[in-house]
Design a protein around this motif. Structure first.
Motif, mmCIF file in Angstrom:
data_model
loop_
_atom_site.group_PDB
_atom_site.id
_atom_site.type_symbol
_atom_site.label_atom_id
_atom_site.label_comp_id
_atom_site.label_asym_id
_atom_site.label_seq_id
_atom_site.Cartn_x
_atom_site.Cartn_y
_atom_site.Cartn_z
ATOM 1 N N GLY A 143 27.392 -54.486 5.924
ATOM 2 C CA GLY A 143 27.913 -53.337 5.136
ATOM 3 C C GLY A 143 27.185 -52.032 5.770
ATOM 4 N N ARG A 144 27.749 -50.783 5.826
ATOM 5 C CA ARG A 144 27.384 -49.734 6.480
ATOM 6 C C ARG A 144 26.078 -49.379 5.387
ATOM 7 N NH1 ARG A 144 30.673 -44.161 8.311
ATOM 8 N NH2 ARG A 144 28.796 -42.978 8.840
ATOM 9 N N THR A 145 25.194 -48.824 5.968
ATOM 10 C CA THR A 145 24.060 -48.383 5.419
ATOM 11 C C THR A 145 23.773 -47.068 5.681
ATOM 12 O OG1 THR A 145 22.222 -48.845 6.892
ATOM 13 C CG2 THR A 145 22.909 -50.497 5.099
ATOM 14 N N LYS A 146 22.653 -46.219 5.000
ATOM 15 C CA LYS A 146 22.453 -44.895 5.641
ATOM 16 C C LYS A 146 22.006 -44.909 6.968
ATOM 17 C CE LYS A 146 18.158 -44.071 2.769
ATOM 18 N NZ LYS A 146 17.235 -44.282 3.760
ATOM 19 N N ASP A 147 21.477 -46.003 7.601
ATOM 20 C CA ASP A 147 20.964 -46.025 8.925
ATOM 21 C C ASP A 147 21.992 -45.502 9.759
ATOM 22 O OD1 ASP A 147 18.473 -46.524 8.170
ATOM 23 O OD2 ASP A 147 18.647 -48.548 8.381
ATOM 24 N N ASN A 148 23.446 -45.892 9.426
ATOM 25 C CA ASN A 148 24.554 -45.653 10.112
ATOM 26 C C ASN A 148 25.001 -44.432 9.966
ATOM 27 O OD1 ASN A 148 24.926 -48.927 8.841
ATOM 28 N ND2 ASN A 148 24.624 -48.614 10.867
ATOM 29 N N GLY A 149 24.481 -43.558 8.970
ATOM 30 C CA GLY A 149 24.925 -42.126 8.866
ATOM 31 C C GLY A 149 25.778 -42.334 7.533
ATOM 32 N N PHE A 150 26.368 -41.293 7.068
ATOM 33 C CA PHE A 150 26.975 -41.110 6.093
ATOM 34 C C PHE A 150 28.686 -40.876 6.330
ATOM 35 C CE2 PHE A 150 23.130 -40.309 4.748
ATOM 36 C CZ PHE A 150 22.933 -41.066 3.272
ATOM 37 N N PRO A 151 29.732 -41.193 5.625
ATOM 38 C CA PRO A 151 31.234 -41.148 5.925
ATOM 39 C C PRO A 151 31.360 -39.740 6.102
ATOM 40 C CG PRO A 151 30.657 -42.893 4.157
ATOM 41 C CD PRO A 151 29.606 -42.146 4.311
ATOM 42 N N LEU A 152 32.223 -39.321 7.037
ATOM 43 C CA LEU A 152 32.572 -38.018 7.219
ATOM 44 C C LEU A 152 33.840 -37.652 6.333
ATOM 45 C CD1 LEU A 152 32.325 -37.324 10.910
ATOM 46 C CD2 LEU A 152 30.563 -37.010 9.156
ATOM 47 N N LYS A 153 33.600 -36.679 5.582
ATOM 48 C CA LYS A 153 34.974 -36.118 4.848
ATOM 49 C C LYS A 153 35.457 -34.891 5.706
ATOM 50 C CE LYS A 153 33.470 -37.310 0.309
ATOM 51 N NZ LYS A 153 32.867 -36.898 -1.174
ATOM 52 N N VAL A 154 36.520 -35.315 6.655
ATOM 53 C CA VAL A 154 37.094 -34.424 7.641
ATOM 54 C C VAL A 154 37.790 -33.320 6.935
ATOM 55 C CG1 VAL A 154 38.778 -34.217 9.414
ATOM 56 C CG2 VAL A 154 37.019 -36.120 9.340
ATOM 57 N N SER A 155 38.470 -33.577 5.961
ATOM 58 C CA SER A 155 39.417 -32.486 5.276
ATOM 59 C C SER A 155 38.774 -31.477 4.421
ATOM 60 C CB SER A 155 40.448 -33.251 4.282
ATOM 61 O OG SER A 155 41.437 -33.964 4.939
ATOM 62 N N GLU A 156 37.718 -32.059 3.996
ATOM 63 C CA GLU A 156 36.757 -30.776 3.246
ATOM 64 C C GLU A 156 36.004 -30.100 4.374
ATOM 65 O OE1 GLU A 156 37.337 -34.038 2.367
ATOM 66 O OE2 GLU A 156 36.877 -34.352 0.050
ATOM 67 N N MET A 157 35.668 -30.552 5.499
ATOM 68 C CA MET A 157 34.966 -29.953 6.235
ATOM 69 C C MET A 157 35.694 -28.846 7.122
ATOM 70 S SD MET A 157 32.205 -32.278 8.669
ATOM 71 C CE MET A 157 33.617 -33.420 9.282
ATOM 72 N N LEU A 158 37.166 -29.297 7.475
ATOM 73 C CA LEU A 158 37.793 -28.155 8.188
ATOM 74 C C LEU A 158 38.399 -27.202 7.320
ATOM 75 C CD1 LEU A 158 40.087 -30.859 10.424
ATOM 76 C CD2 LEU A 158 37.960 -29.631 11.096
ATOM 77 N N ALA A 159 38.453 -27.435 6.132
ATOM 78 C CA ALA A 159 39.060 -26.480 5.007
ATOM 79 C C ALA A 159 38.111 -25.607 4.692
ATOM 80 C CB ALA A 159 39.361 -27.210 3.617
ATOM 81 N N THR A 160 36.841 -25.735 5.566
ATOM 82 C CA THR A 160 36.013 -24.201 5.499
ATOM 83 C C THR A 160 36.313 -23.408 6.560
ATOM 84 O OG1 THR A 160 34.283 -25.441 6.886
ATOM 85 C CG2 THR A 160 34.191 -25.791 4.387
ATOM 86 N N LEU A 161 36.894 -23.625 7.392
ATOM 87 C CA LEU A 161 37.287 -22.929 8.499
ATOM 88 C C LEU A 161 38.590 -21.960 8.527
ATOM 89 C CD1 LEU A 161 37.302 -25.814 11.483
ATOM 90 C CD2 LEU A 161 35.429 -24.056 10.525
ATOM 91 N N ASP A 162 38.074 -20.637 8.770
ATOM 92 C CA ASP A 162 39.144 -19.452 8.679
ATOM 93 C C ASP A 162 40.654 -19.767 9.236
ATOM 94 O OD1 ASP A 162 37.328 -18.149 7.029
ATOM 95 O OD2 ASP A 162 36.701 -17.021 8.676
ATOM 96 N N GLY A 163 40.525 -20.528 10.455
ATOM 97 C CA GLY A 163 41.751 -20.721 11.164
ATOM 98 C C GLY A 163 42.550 -21.461 10.477
ATOM 99 N N VAL A 164 42.334 -22.249 9.246
ATOM 100 C CA VAL A 164 43.015 -23.554 8.994
ATOM 101 C C VAL A 164 43.898 -22.764 7.631
ATOM 102 C CG1 VAL A 164 42.859 -25.358 7.466
ATOM 103 C CG2 VAL A 164 41.423 -25.162 9.426
ATOM 104 N N ALA A 165 45.335 -23.110 8.020
ATOM 105 C CA ALA A 165 46.076 -22.375 6.983
ATOM 106 C C ALA A 165 46.504 -23.880 5.834
ATOM 107 C CB ALA A 165 47.530 -22.204 7.566
ATOM 108 N N TYR A 166 46.617 -24.904 6.068
ATOM 109 C CA TYR A 166 46.880 -25.969 5.121
ATOM 110 C C TYR A 166 46.229 -27.124 5.155
ATOM 111 C CZ TYR A 166 49.552 -29.144 2.076
ATOM 112 O OH TYR A 166 50.180 -29.849 1.169
ATOM 113 N N ILE A 167 45.499 -27.608 4.388
ATOM 114 C CA ILE A 167 44.949 -29.167 4.441
ATOM 115 C C ILE A 167 45.276 -29.806 3.392
ATOM 116 C CG2 ILE A 167 42.859 -30.594 4.849
ATOM 117 C CD1 ILE A 167 42.389 -29.049 6.939
#
Ligand SMILES: Cc1ncc(C[n+]2csc(CCOP(=O)(O)OP(=O)(O)O)c2C)c(N)n1
Ligand code: SF4
Length: 247
Positions: free
Chosen positions: A148-172
């Protein structure tokens, strides 16, 4: 007898190779239905990526291009800039988009490229046998995280939330395909994304929570339940960014 279900024109008649219960097929159908309904078939160019959907160029009855692993947003950028009157979309898995192609997706979004991205998040590398992806959930067993994934493998990335912070993005938006109501919502989001591009409003992306029954080791029905009860809890469906005053 009246026909109640027909194949979208934007799909070829080639049967999908996807495993039983894999929702890649539903996602393909929704994209094709939207392209048909918006009357975009003659002007749409799709970019297939690397992963189980690598053969998408055989299934979409459209002009298609194949991109190397992760590079679909860069290829789509080139096509759209050379042919700005076309509708250009990429179809990418989470390994392709959020791992090797993270740079491409962030910069295409940051530049506000007027393209549409269909992002299939099945929380695993499907094609290559079920290794951990950046989207793999904490505790999820994969061939490279057998305990099972543990924090040693890093945390899951929430791509939509991250990209939604960018000014160039219109719709996510993030959608899921675990029941018919969700499938209808997914189609609406895909239609919005293509309409945003048609109106020239900038970068649009729809993340689709999808199944991989084969590598999850679950039956098709249990895989849908897993998306609803586990994946959609960590990756909540919803619209994260939307052009104001348009819808
Ligand atoms: C540069 C490069 N690195 C790695 C691979 C091997 N590879 C092919 S598909 C794939 C995983 C694709 O997974 P994902 O994008 O999540 O799509 P899925 O198969 O789950 O739909 C990998 C690692 C490759 N073909 N090219
Ligand atoms: S390996 Fe997984 S993602 Fe690939 S076709 Fe099969 S179920 Fe779908």
């Amino acid at each position: 007898m009246a026909e109640i279900l027909t194949r979208p024109e934007s799909l070829t008649k080639i049967p999908f190779h996807y495993c039983p219960g894999c929702t890649h097929g539903i996602a393909h159908r929704l994209v094709a239905e939207v392209i048909d309904e918006l009357g975009l078939m003659e002007k749409t160019i799709g970019v297939a990526s690397v992963g189980c959907s690598v053969l998408a160029y055989d299934y979409f009855n459209l002009d298609m291009q194949q991109a190397a692993h992760g590079r679909a947003p860069a290829v789509a950028t080139g096509i759209k800039r050379a042919l700005p009157d076309r509708i250009v979309f990429t179809y990418q898995g989470d390994g392709d988009l959020a791992s090797i192609g993270m740079g491409e997706i962030v910069h295409a979004a940051g530049r506000g490229e007027n393209i549409t991205v269909i992002f299939i998040n099945n929380s695993i590398y499907g094609m290559t046998g079920g290794q951990m992806a950046p989207t793999t959930l904490m505790g999820q067993k994969t061939t490279t995280t057998p305990e099972g994934r543990t924090k040693d493998n890093g945390f899951p990335l929430k791509v939509s939330e991250m990209l939604a912070t960018l000014d160039g993005v219109a719709y996510i938006a993030r959608v899921a395909l675990f029941d018919p109501g969700q499938v209808i919502k997914a189609k609406k989001a895909i239609k919005t994304a293509f309409t945003v591009q048609e109106k020239g409003l900038g970068f649009s992306l729809v993340e689709i929570l999808s199944t991989c029954p084969t590598n999850w080791g679950l039956s098709p029905v249990k895989a849908l339940k897993y998306v609803k009860e586990t994946m959609a809890q960590y990756y909540p469906p919803g619209e994260f960014k939307k052009p104001e005053g348009v819808w």
